[in-house]
Motif scaffolding. Sequence first.
Motif, PDB file in Angstrom:
ATOM      1  N   GLU A  99       0.591  48.638  71.306  1.00  0.00           N
ATOM      2  CA  GLU A  99       1.519  47.670  71.887  1.00  0.00           C
ATOM      3  C   GLU A  99       0.996  46.242  71.841  1.00  0.00           C
ATOM      4  O   GLU A  99       1.727  45.320  71.532  1.00  0.00           O
ATOM      5  N   ARG A 100      -0.288  46.062  72.190  1.00  0.00           N
ATOM      6  CA  ARG A 100      -0.758  44.686  72.276  1.00  0.00           C
ATOM      7  C   ARG A 100      -2.261  44.515  72.127  1.00  0.00           C
ATOM      8  O   ARG A 100      -2.729  43.402  71.958  1.00  0.00           O
ATOM      9  N   GLY A 101      -3.015  45.569  72.208  1.00  0.00           N
ATOM     10  CA  GLY A 101      -4.457  45.412  72.296  1.00  0.00           C
ATOM     11  C   GLY A 101      -5.234  45.502  71.009  1.00  0.00           C
ATOM     12  O   GLY A 101      -6.434  45.274  71.001  1.00  0.00           O
ATOM     13  N   TYR A 102      -4.583  45.808  69.901  1.00  0.00           N
ATOM     14  CA  TYR A 102      -5.342  45.996  68.675  1.00  0.00           C
ATOM     15  C   TYR A 102      -6.063  44.716  68.258  1.00  0.00           C
ATOM     16  O   TYR A 102      -7.077  44.756  67.577  1.00  0.00           O
ATOM     17  N   ARG A 103      -5.567  43.584  68.679  1.00  0.00           N
ATOM     18  CA  ARG A 103      -6.211  42.318  68.323  1.00  0.00           C
ATOM     19  C   ARG A 103      -7.576  42.179  68.979  1.00  0.00           C
ATOM     20  O   ARG A 103      -8.419  41.438  68.503  1.00  0.00           O
ATOM     21  N   GLN A 104      -7.796  42.913  70.057  1.00  0.00           N
ATOM     22  CA  GLN A 104      -9.102  42.867  70.718  1.00  0.00           C
ATOM     23  C   GLN A 104     -10.196  43.344  69.773  1.00  0.00           C
ATOM     24  O   GLN A 104     -11.333  42.897  69.870  1.00  0.00           O
ATOM     25  N   LEU A 105      -9.879  44.244  68.885  1.00  0.00           N
ATOM     26  CA  LEU A 105     -10.872  44.723  67.931  1.00  0.00           C
ATOM     27  C   LEU A 105     -11.369  43.588  67.034  1.00  0.00           C
ATOM     28  O   LEU A 105     -12.528  43.546  66.652  1.00  0.00           O
ATOM     29  N   LEU A 106     -10.474  42.685  66.708  1.00  0.00           N
ATOM     30  CA  LEU A 106     -10.828  41.570  65.846  1.00  0.00           C
ATOM     31  C   LEU A 106     -11.625  40.503  66.595  1.00  0.00           C
ATOM     32  O   LEU A 106     -12.377  39.750  65.985  1.00  0.00           O
ATOM     33  N   ARG A 107     -11.467  40.449  67.901  1.00  0.00           N
ATOM     34  CA  ARG A 107     -12.142  39.437  68.709  1.00  0.00           C
ATOM     35  C   ARG A 107     -13.505  39.885  69.213  1.00  0.00           C
ATOM     36  O   ARG A 107     -14.175  39.139  69.909  1.00  0.00           O
ATOM     37  N   ALA A 108     -13.904  41.081  68.894  1.00  0.00           N
ATOM     38  CA  ALA A 108     -15.181  41.602  69.397  1.00  0.00           C
ATOM     39  C   ALA A 108     -16.326  40.686  68.957  1.00  0.00           C
ATOM     40  O   ALA A 108     -16.401  40.277  67.804  1.00  0.00           O
ATOM     41  N   ARG A 109     -17.164  40.381  69.897  1.00  0.00           N
ATOM     42  CA  ARG A 109     -18.318  39.525  69.581  1.00  0.00           C
ATOM     43  C   ARG A 109     -19.384  40.365  68.903  1.00  0.00           C
ATOM     44  O   ARG A 109     -19.703  41.461  69.344  1.00  0.00           O
ATOM     45  N   ARG A 110     -19.923  39.808  67.888  1.00  0.00           N
ATOM     46  CA  ARG A 110     -20.987  40.495  67.146  1.00  0.00           C
ATOM     47  C   ARG A 110     -22.276  39.712  67.303  1.00  0.00           C
ATOM     48  O   ARG A 110     -22.291  38.498  67.226  1.00  0.00           O
TER      49      ARG A 110
END
Length: 67
Positions: free
Chosen positions: A53-64
Amino acid sequence: MLRCLDGREEQASHFEVATALFGRRLVSAADWHDSAFRYQTRRLVRDGLKMVERGYRQLLRARRRFS
């Protein structure tokens, strides 16, 4: 999570999804009501729905961290 969502989209019950994920030997119909696999499957479906719904973008924002 994706496997759980695929199963639910195919109208599979949580029990059927758990059996496919964890195996028939581990998931018991007799103990299903209080099973840890039941709660884990429900959590995976719930979190998967949130990601779709909305959270898949969090995967892209993960800090490395780079060392």
